[in-house]
Write a protein that holds these residues in place. Structure first.
Motif, PDB file in Angstrom:
ATOM      1  N   ALA A 130       0.838  -1.193   0.000  1.00 49.53           N
ATOM      2  CA  ALA A 130       0.000   0.000   0.000  1.00 49.53           C
ATOM      3  C   ALA A 130       0.873   1.243   0.000  1.00 49.53           C
ATOM      4  CB  ALA A 130      -0.931   0.008   1.212  1.00 49.53           C
ATOM      5  N   ASP A 131       0.333   2.319  -0.548  1.00 46.91           N
ATOM      6  CA  ASP A 131       1.035   3.596  -0.588  1.00 46.91           C
ATOM      7  C   ASP A 131       1.033   4.255   0.788  1.00 46.91           C
ATOM      8  OD1 ASP A 131       1.980   6.156  -1.144  1.00 46.91           O
ATOM      9  OD2 ASP A 131       0.175   6.796  -2.194  1.00 46.91           O
ATOM     10  N   LEU A 132      -0.128   4.397   1.390  1.00 43.22           N
ATOM     11  CA  LEU A 132      -0.275   5.147   2.631  1.00 43.22           C
ATOM     12  C   LEU A 132      -0.344   4.230   3.861  1.00 43.22           C
ATOM     13  CD1 LEU A 132      -2.980   7.772   1.574  1.00 43.22           C
ATOM     14  CD2 LEU A 132      -0.499   8.092   1.691  1.00 43.22           C
ATOM     15  N   HIS A 133       0.244   4.689   4.952  1.00 43.00           N
ATOM     16  CA  HIS A 133       0.188   3.974   6.219  1.00 43.00           C
ATOM     17  C   HIS A 133      -1.255   3.803   6.692  1.00 43.00           C
ATOM     18  CE1 HIS A 133       1.921   2.601  10.026  1.00 43.00           C
ATOM     19  NE2 HIS A 133       1.067   3.378  10.669  1.00 43.00           N
ATOM     20  N   SER A 134      -2.102   4.764   6.359  1.00 48.65           N
ATOM     21  CA  SER A 134      -3.498   4.725   6.799  1.00 48.65           C
ATOM     22  C   SER A 134      -4.282   3.582   6.175  1.00 48.65           C
ATOM     23  CB  SER A 134      -4.189   6.047   6.479  1.00 48.65           C
ATOM     24  OG  SER A 134      -4.077   6.371   5.100  1.00 48.65           O
ATOM     25  N   ALA A 135      -3.723   2.942   5.152  1.00 44.91           N
ATOM     26  CA  ALA A 135      -4.393   1.794   4.539  1.00 44.91           C
ATOM     27  C   ALA A 135      -4.269   0.537   5.398  1.00 44.91           C
ATOM     28  CB  ALA A 135      -3.806   1.524   3.148  1.00 44.91           C
ATOM     29  N   LEU A 136      -3.296   0.517   6.315  1.00 47.58           N
ATOM     30  CA  LEU A 136      -2.991  -0.711   7.066  1.00 47.58           C
ATOM     31  C   LEU A 136      -4.202  -1.302   7.781  1.00 47.58           C
ATOM     32  CD1 LEU A 136      -1.011  -2.817   8.159  1.00 47.58           C
ATOM     33  CD2 LEU A 136      -0.355  -1.150   9.935  1.00 47.58           C
ATOM     34  N   PRO A 137      -4.934  -0.552   8.624  1.00 41.61           N
ATOM     35  CA  PRO A 137      -6.061  -1.190   9.320  1.00 41.61           C
ATOM     36  C   PRO A 137      -7.165  -1.641   8.372  1.00 41.61           C
ATOM     37  CG  PRO A 137      -6.045   1.182   9.721  1.00 41.61           C
ATOM     38  CD  PRO A 137      -4.750   0.838   9.053  1.00 41.61           C
ATOM     39  N   ALA A 138      -7.341  -0.943   7.252  1.00 44.34           N
ATOM     40  CA  ALA A 138      -8.374  -1.344   6.296  1.00 44.34           C
ATOM     41  C   ALA A 138      -7.981  -2.636   5.593  1.00 44.34           C
ATOM     42  CB  ALA A 138      -8.602  -0.230   5.275  1.00 44.34           C
ATOM     43  N   VAL A 139      -6.708  -2.760   5.208  1.00 47.55           N
ATOM     44  CA  VAL A 139      -6.233  -4.014   4.615  1.00 47.55           C
ATOM     45  C   VAL A 139      -6.443  -5.163   5.595  1.00 47.55           C
ATOM     46  CG1 VAL A 139      -4.199  -5.269   3.799  1.00 47.55           C
ATOM     47  CG2 VAL A 139      -4.537  -2.899   3.106  1.00 47.55           C
ATOM     48  N   LEU A 140      -6.108  -4.929   6.858  1.00 48.92           N
ATOM     49  CA  LEU A 140      -6.256  -5.983   7.866  1.00 48.92           C
ATOM     50  C   LEU A 140      -7.710  -6.350   8.101  1.00 48.92           C
ATOM     51  CD1 LEU A 140      -3.587  -4.937  10.523  1.00 48.92           C
ATOM     52  CD2 LEU A 140      -3.424  -6.708   8.775  1.00 48.92           C
ATOM     53  N   ALA A 141      -8.599  -5.360   8.027  1.00 52.50           N
ATOM     54  CA  ALA A 141     -10.026  -5.660   8.196  1.00 52.50           C
ATOM     55  C   ALA A 141     -10.503  -6.607   7.108  1.00 52.50           C
ATOM     56  CB  ALA A 141     -10.838  -4.361   8.174  1.00 52.50           C
ATOM     57  N   GLY A 142     -10.078  -6.354   5.866  1.00 53.19           N
ATOM     58  CA  GLY A 142     -10.441  -7.240   4.768  1.00 53.19           C
ATOM     59  C   GLY A 142      -9.826  -8.610   4.911  1.00 53.19           C
ATOM     60  N   LEU A 143      -8.580  -8.650   5.360  1.00 53.78           N
ATOM     61  CA  LEU A 143      -7.894  -9.927   5.574  1.00 53.78           C
ATOM     62  C   LEU A 143      -8.614 -10.769   6.628  1.00 53.78           C
ATOM     63  CD1 LEU A 143      -4.109  -8.959   5.563  1.00 53.78           C
ATOM     64  CD2 LEU A 143      -5.051 -10.983   4.433  1.00 53.78           C
ATOM     65  N   ARG A 144      -8.923 -10.147   7.739  1.00 53.58           N
ATOM     66  CA  ARG A 144      -9.524 -10.879   8.848  1.00 53.58           C
ATOM     67  C   ARG A 144     -10.940 -11.340   8.523  1.00 53.58           C
ATOM     68  NH1 ARG A 144      -7.601 -10.587  13.909  1.00 53.58           N
ATOM     69  NH2 ARG A 144      -9.688 -10.388  14.791  1.00 53.58           N
ATOM     70  N   GLN A 145     -11.637 -10.557   7.705  1.00 49.92           N
ATOM     71  CA  GLN A 145     -12.996 -10.953   7.351  1.00 49.92           C
ATOM     72  C   GLN A 145     -12.998 -12.212   6.494  1.00 49.92           C
ATOM     73  OE1 GLN A 145     -14.881 -10.585   4.281  1.00 49.92           O
ATOM     74  NE2 GLN A 145     -16.983 -10.315   5.002  1.00 49.92           N
ATOM     75  N   ALA A 146     -11.977 -12.345   5.637  1.00 51.77           N
ATOM     76  CA  ALA A 146     -11.901 -13.499   4.733  1.00 51.77           C
ATOM     77  C   ALA A 146     -11.055 -14.631   5.297  1.00 51.77           C
ATOM     78  CB  ALA A 146     -11.344 -13.057   3.380  1.00 51.77           C
ATOM     79  N   GLY A 147     -10.110 -14.306   6.180  1.00 56.09           N
ATOM     80  CA  GLY A 147      -9.217 -15.329   6.728  1.00 56.09           C
ATOM     81  C   GLY A 147      -8.846 -15.007   8.158  1.00 56.09           C
ATOM     82  N   PRO A 148      -9.772 -15.157   9.099  1.00 56.41           N
ATOM     83  CA  PRO A 148      -9.547 -14.713  10.478  1.00 56.41           C
ATOM     84  C   PRO A 148      -8.396 -15.401  11.199  1.00 56.41           C
ATOM     85  CG  PRO A 148     -11.571 -16.017  10.310  1.00 56.41           C
ATOM     86  CD  PRO A 148     -11.118 -15.736   8.917  1.00 56.41           C
ATOM     87  N   SER A 149      -7.969 -16.556  10.736  1.00 57.08           N
ATOM     88  CA  SER A 149      -6.895 -17.273  11.432  1.00 57.08           C
ATOM     89  C   SER A 149      -5.519 -17.025  10.828  1.00 57.08           C
ATOM     90  CB  SER A 149      -7.188 -18.780  11.425  1.00 57.08           C
ATOM     91  OG  SER A 149      -7.191 -19.284  10.089  1.00 57.08           O
ATOM     92  N   LEU A 150      -5.429 -16.223   9.788  1.00 54.70           N
ATOM     93  CA  LEU A 150      -4.147 -15.982   9.130  1.00 54.70           C
ATOM     94  C   LEU A 150      -3.226 -15.152  10.017  1.00 54.70           C
ATOM     95  CD1 LEU A 150      -5.338 -15.190   5.486  1.00 54.70           C
ATOM     96  CD2 LEU A 150      -4.266 -17.301   6.317  1.00 54.70           C
TER      97      LEU A 150
END
Length: 365
Positions: A130-150
């Motif tokens: 990602a370009d911006l640091h502010s994207a980090l929690p949003a990326v993680l939200a998408g990750l956890r929604q699709a793969g909570p144990s990753l």
């Protein structure tokens, strides 16, 4: 130039990770917000005289708009009796007055040196860039929604803030268990692991942390000049190259906005178009959020143009956004980008979240 000021600590306003925010009264009588890093200047109390760097504060900058505590001349941290006995020899923020010595995960004295000595492969691990640091929690939200144990690690490059302790976002995500570990690379420092560059940072995330997915971005603060090439986010393209070279699966998180007042950042930002279209040189996946109305059509058209110009190097994937709003609202840290919250610029956060969703699905295939 540097603007120096002296002041006296009035109170402690907040603390997180290794950072403390103070209220400091200047000789003029004005009280300013000042940030001190405990490992650099110690843990200071009210009444302590401090030397401040107020350059960014007085210029009215955004992310950097704080005074920084450079030193407390009368309350210096206890010196190390024998600095030659310190195991690490990697120096970060090199040749600045605040240069610090750390133990690199990849250096000879590290317990992980044998693991990384000949490490050369990410084993197909998805790497979301990602370009911006502010994207980090949003990326993680998408990750956890699709793969909570990753297991997810964060690699912070040195395009923005150098001390990771500046980031309340990382502190909150670590505390909430959304991140397994952080790795600071280049001149950045203060992560759970320290690495020389983004390549060894990625390898450490995979082979030391045992991450299933890695997210890479610069630290808080994004330097831009309004020119095609003059912005710190070009490092996103370099991170894509590192991930692909090491046998990872790069995932390009698009920087998208529906509310930025600058036309060059509307729809897909020119930062993403340049970093992924011109700087990155290896095959990569580009998740595109399915958004309604004219904005969705614009984003898709820009993404298709980006992919076409890459000659097949960039592979577009339209990703639905259903369920992501609820996922984003579970974030343990505030969602803010360029001063805007989720309700001000939903597209920006959804663009990052679909990158996380796509990476999680890749790992589950």
């Amino acid at each position: 130039m540097i603007q120096w000021r002296r002041g006296v600590v009035v109170e402690i306003r907040a603390r997180w990770a290794g950072a403390v925010e103070y209220a400091v009264r200047l000789a003029s009588g004005d009280v300013v917000r000042a940030l001190g890093y405990v490992e650099v200047v110690g843990d200071l109390g009210p009444g302590t005289t401090v030397l401040l760097n107020t350059t960014a504060l007085e210029r009215g900058l955004g992310t950097g708009g704080l005074a920084i505590v450079v030193a407390a001349p009368d309350a210096l941290p206890r010196p190390v009796d024998d600095v030659t006995a310190v195991r690490g020899h990697v120096v970060k923020a090199r040749y600045t007055p605040s240069q610090t010595m750390v133990l690199g995960v990849d250096e000879q004295h590290s317990e992980h040196h044998a693991v990384l000595a000949d490490a050369d492969d990410l084993d197909g691990m998805p790497v979301v860039v990602a370009d911006l640091h502010s994207a980090l929690p949003a990326v993680l939200a998408g990750l956890r929604q699709a793969g909570p144990s990753l297991r997810v690690a964060y690699v912070m490059t040195d395009g923005g803030a150098l001390p990771i302790d500046f980031s309340r976002t990382v502190a909150g995500l670590r505390e909430a268990g959304w991140l397994e570990a952080s790795v600071t690379v280049g001149q950045a420092f203060g992560g759970d692991l320290e690495a020389v560059n983004v390549h060894t940072g990625l390898l450490a995330a995979r082979h030391v942390v045992g991450a299933d997915v890695v997210v890479v971005s610069q630290g808080p603060g994004n330097l831009g000049t309004g020119t095609r090439w003059g912005f710190s986010g070009t490092s996103a393209g370099e991170a894509v190259n590192a991930a692909g070279t090491l046998g990872g699966r790069p995932v390009c998180s698009l920087r998208i906005s529906e509310a930025d007042p600058r036309e060059r950042h509307r729809g897909v930002s020119h930062h993403s178009l340049t970093a992924y279209g011109r700087v990155s040189l290896v095959p990569a996946d580009v998740p595109v959020p399915v958004l309604p109305g004219p904005l969705g059509a614009r984003v898709l058209a820009q993404a298709r143009e980006l992919a076409a110009a890459s000659g097949g190097r960039l592979d577009l994937h339209e990703v639905e956004t259903d369920g992501l709003e609820d996922a984003l609202r579970t974030s343990p840290v505030a969602l803010r980008t360029m001063g805007r919250g989720y309700d001000d610029d939903r597209a920006g956060f959804l663009g990052a979240a679909v990158a996380g969703r796509y990476a999680a699905r890749m790992q589950k295939v």
